[in-house]
Design an enzyme around this catalytic site. Sequence first.
Site, short mmCIF file in Angstrom:
data_model
loop_
_atom_site.label_atom_id
_atom_site.label_comp_id
_atom_site.label_asym_id
_atom_site.label_seq_id
_atom_site.Cartn_x
_atom_site.Cartn_y
_atom_site.Cartn_z
N SER A 45 43.85 61.54 63.63
CA SER A 45 43.86 60.14 64.06
C SER A 45 45.11 59.42 63.57
O SER A 45 45.63 58.53 64.26
CB SER A 45 42.60 59.41 63.59
OG SER A 45 42.49 59.43 62.18
N GLU A 46 45.63 59.82 62.39
CA GLU A 46 46.88 59.22 61.90
C GLU A 46 47.72 60.25 61.15
O GLU A 46 47.19 61.10 60.43
CB GLU A 46 46.60 58.06 60.92
CG GLU A 46 45.75 56.94 61.49
CD GLU A 46 46.47 56.06 62.48
OE1 GLU A 46 47.71 56.16 62.59
OE2 GLU A 46 45.78 55.27 63.14
N THR A 47 49.02 60.12 61.33
CA THR A 47 49.99 60.81 60.48
C THR A 47 50.86 59.74 59.83
O THR A 47 51.39 58.86 60.52
CB THR A 47 50.87 61.78 61.29
OG1 THR A 47 50.03 62.82 61.82
CG2 THR A 47 51.94 62.41 60.41
#
Length: 286
Positions: A45-47
Amino acid sequence: MKLPIFIADAFTARAFHGNPAAVCLLENKLDEDVHQKIAREMNLSETAFVRKLQPTDDFTQSSCFGLRWFTPASEVPLCGHATLASAAVLFYKIKNVNSTLTFVTLSGELKARRAEDSIVLDLPLYPTFPQDFHEIEALIKAAIGDTMVQDIQYSPDTRKLLVRLSDSYNRSFLETLKVNTETLLQVENTGKVKGLILTLKGEPDGQTYDFYSRYFAPWVGVAEDPVTGSAHTVLSSYWSQQLGKKNMHAFQCSRRGGDLDISLRADGRVDVRGSAAIVLEGTLTA
């Protein structure tokens, strides 16, 4: 190109729970398009990309870094769980010597400080305003059908829509609720809504959790986010007013699940406290 990369499960003390985020440590600037390519490759969902602000900075000694967050589809202005993951990597793996770290972000300066076996994030607090049901009826119907709704609020700062389900429902109902995210991009394509928060009041005894939530953001390429710090910058404001409390314990009811301790501050911001488990470390080669 070789980059140190980690995956940390945020808002949990156990591996394979909470919300996983990839964290890249950048000695030098990346080409703009490479950020998005890496985020798409990681497919979380996030980096998060933590970068040195000055050539003389050091990941172990310095206390201030730049920080950006990317979903597989786009850059986002605020991400709590990937900020927690970034701080956990710096504190626990890089052995940063400072008790508090400052991150320069699109949402201003965010701080993360050590607190025994957890990390406290200093985040903005965003107010919500009543939203007319008829204006977003199609969106709600597409997402949750005929599920009974008690309140609808909108956060213009974050473009998040908060939908409070009827108090007649319990945690189990929210956990098992089938949410249709596939059609939401067609139903809402004006850009007004970038995230959908479903939330529910906690148990009457107030001894377990003050409120529950789930979060959906297909508009930025995330069908359901497991545990969402940015959503709690909105939820904290709403439930503090509803419950008359400044300190709350929250649980996000995704399949992975995550705990958040919340404290509203006198300066109009919110402290969100959580743990993190680092489950992978390695080198990204491109």
